[in-house]
Design a protein around this motif. Sequence first.
Motif, short mmCIF file in Angstrom:
data_model
loop_
_atom_site.label_atom_id
_atom_site.label_comp_id
_atom_site.label_asym_id
_atom_site.label_seq_id
_atom_site.Cartn_x
_atom_site.Cartn_y
_atom_site.Cartn_z
N GLU A 5 0.58 6.94 4.65
CA GLU A 5 0.73 6.77 3.30
C GLU A 5 2.16 7.27 3.09
OE1 GLU A 5 -0.04 11.77 3.49
OE2 GLU A 5 -2.03 10.68 3.83
N LEU A 6 3.34 7.03 3.60
CA LEU A 6 4.50 7.17 3.45
C LEU A 6 4.59 5.74 2.68
CD1 LEU A 6 7.31 8.03 2.52
CD2 LEU A 6 7.27 7.17 5.30
N PHE A 8 2.12 3.80 1.85
CA PHE A 8 1.48 3.53 0.59
C PHE A 8 2.55 3.60 -0.94
CE2 PHE A 8 -1.22 5.38 -2.89
CZ PHE A 8 -1.43 4.14 -3.31
N TYR A 9 3.09 5.06 -0.48
CA TYR A 9 4.14 4.91 -1.90
C TYR A 9 4.56 4.24 -2.45
CZ TYR A 9 0.83 9.83 -1.88
OH TYR A 9 0.35 10.46 -1.87
N LEU A 10 5.75 3.80 -0.83
CA LEU A 10 7.00 3.05 -1.07
C LEU A 10 6.79 1.62 -1.05
CD1 LEU A 10 8.68 3.74 2.45
CD2 LEU A 10 9.44 4.23 0.21
N SER A 12 3.90 0.92 -3.78
CA SER A 12 3.45 1.91 -4.66
C SER A 12 4.93 1.38 -5.22
CB SER A 12 3.14 3.16 -4.97
OG SER A 12 1.57 2.98 -4.38
N ALA A 13 6.23 2.41 -5.18
CA ALA A 13 7.61 2.00 -5.78
C ALA A 13 7.90 1.05 -6.08
CB ALA A 13 8.27 3.91 -5.33
N THR A 52 10.05 -1.62 3.67
CA THR A 52 8.69 -0.92 3.96
C THR A 52 7.57 -1.53 4.79
OG1 THR A 52 8.57 0.47 0.79
CG2 THR A 52 6.39 -0.12 2.83
#
Length: 108
Positions: A5-6, A8-10, A12-13, A52
């Motif tokens: 999940e981390l 994925f968020y990185l 996405s950013a 990432t």
Amino acid sequence: MVGTELNFYLLSAAIVLFHIGMLGLILNRGNILKTIMSLEILLLSVNLSFITFSLYLDDVVGYIFVFFILVLSATESSVGLAILSVFYEHRDDIALDPIKIQNQNLKT
């Protein structure tokens, strides 16, 4: 599961930062300071994606690439700002249009 999940968020950013940088390059063609800042945002997004993938793959190579990109980014900013300061001393303006006109005059 938390690591995925981390990542994925990185990522996405990083994608959002890359699009912001590209929009800055496309929409702000008249101001060279905004162009340089947009290039810096693009390089930041690439660095974030390298970090990432290094976290995801548990590899050090991404961190080495990030170091080299940071060095490249610092030199690009310092050279760009030095050119801008000299151009501002001669023209009292930092718009890109006179630079393009001078470049066309040199070709003829």
